[in-house]
Design an enzyme around this catalytic site. Structure first.
Site, PDB file in Angstrom:
ATOM      1  N   HIS A 166       0.848  -1.121   0.067  1.00  0.00           N
ATOM      2  CA  HIS A 166       0.063   0.075   0.160  1.00  0.00           C
ATOM      3  C   HIS A 166       0.749   1.219   0.111  1.00  0.00           C
ATOM      4  CE1 HIS A 166       0.842   1.030   4.179  1.00  0.00           C
ATOM      5  NE2 HIS A 166       0.868  -0.499   4.236  1.00  0.00           N
ATOM      6  N   GLU A 187      -2.135  -7.686   7.239  1.00  0.00           N
ATOM      7  CA  GLU A 187      -1.032  -7.185   7.867  1.00  0.00           C
ATOM      8  C   GLU A 187      -0.975  -8.196   9.205  1.00  0.00           C
ATOM      9  OE1 GLU A 187       2.024  -6.878   8.171  1.00  0.00           O
ATOM     10  OE2 GLU A 187       2.253  -4.778   7.746  1.00  0.00           O
TER      11      GLU A 187
END
Length: 340
Positions: A80, A192
């Protein structure tokens, strides 16, 4: 026999090199529950091809190889763009514990990074090849995914739902169209590290759906984030096992070219399972940390003959049929008939 594939771009802009293969399997018995049966998959022996192999004595001889194309998938891995947690965490690591960073969104700089990668994937031709975009279901990854791989600005009154509505997640960004782009699917497996850090806790799916109407959330069974625990951070080895389970699931998809928008920790620990049997410099290339909005392209290969896809480019030949013995066979027949 070691099997290889041709080159493709590995780094964000112009670094490329031949691939190396190393295989890994994963046991899913220790993993937490993530989604419906659609996510579950058998144990598959996969390879990630990332650079040229070196002989066992680490000399300079390059060992080439071949893989059948229909047993390969090209995966474009993207971390990201810059999120508010990246900025605050750089100043003070303890900021990662702040509730103010809950489900961190992109910064204005992050959106600039998105726009630059968006231009790159179109200029280099990747965009036209991608059949599916997988995204982690957090604001920063979904903003990055739709910004890079989505359509143009969404126009009110069109039939297609927007991928992202205007100003979603404190973005000050116009709505993004779902027209003329691949489908998008949110998957929990590529999140994550779970737990402790509020920036890694997701919102409820019912909150996301109005913000990202054209993203498919059907593989996420629980509306609330039941995976994130306030007092327990997911161990690195468990994250790595989750990553390998994700790759096995990815292999079960019918698409051959897929973009995955995910997180630094997920990428580092998933890729760390590969490259141990190649030159240390190649291992380093595979496993080095991703920068914000970096893209690397790799190939995963089914080396266990488990894949059931038929080749789409192979041609059987001998149409129309006629004699076609190989020259070696013709020579043998000639000799056996006493014509030596």
């Amino acid at each position: 026999m070691t099997l290889m594939t041709p080159r493709v771009t590995f780094n964000h802009f112009n670094a490329s090199f031949p691939y190396y293969s190393t295989s890994s399997t994963v046991s899913t018995s220790r993993l937490p529950y993530y989604s419906s049966e659609a996510i579950s998959s058998p144990r598959i022996r996969l390879s990630v091809l990332c650079s040229s192999s070196i002989t066992s004595d680490m000399d300079t001889k390059v060992r080439q190889g071949l893989y059948p194309l229909h047993r390969c998938k090209t995966i474009h891995l993207v971390r990201h763009a810059q999120g508010i947690h990246n900025v605050e965490g750089e100043k003070d690591h303890s900021a990662y514990l702040s509730e103010e960073l809950f489900d961190a969104h992109l910064t204005s700089l992050g959106w600039e990074q998105v726009e630059n990668l968006r231009k790159h994937v179109r200029e280099c031709g990747i965009f036209k090849k991608i059949e599916l975009v997988i995204t982690s279901p957090l604001l920063r990854t979904m903003q990055t995914a739709v910004g890079v791989f989505g359509g143009e600005d969404h126009m009110e009154g069109t039939d297609a739902s927007p991928l992202m509505v205007a100003n979603a997640g404190n973005s000050s960004h116009p709505a993004i169209s779902s027209s003329s782009c691949p489908p998008f699917v949110a998957v929990e497996l590529c999140r994550e590290h779970l737990g402790v850090h509020p920036c890694d806790r997701r919102r409820s799916i019912s909150e996301y759906k109005p913000l990202f109407p054209a993203i498919d959330f059907s593989l996420i069974e629980n509306d609330a984030d039941i995976l994130w625990k306030p007092d327990e951070r997911e161990k690195d080895e468990d994250l790595a096992a989750r990553g390998l389970k994700f790759l096995n699931w990815l292999w079960s998809r019918e698409e051959k070219e897929i973009a995955v928008v995910t997180h630094s920790g997920f990428l580092i620990h998933t890729l760390s399972a590969f490259g141990d049997d190649c030159h240390p410099s190649v291992k380093s290339e595979i496993c080095k940390a991703f920068k914000n909005c970096e893209l690397r392209s790799v190939v995963i290969v089914d080396r266990g003959l488990i894949g059931s896809d038929s080749p789409t480019t192979n041609y059987p030949g001998k149409i129309p049929s006629g004699p076609d013995p190989p020259s070696e066979v013709a020579d043998e027949n000639h000799i056996s008939n006493g014509n030596a």
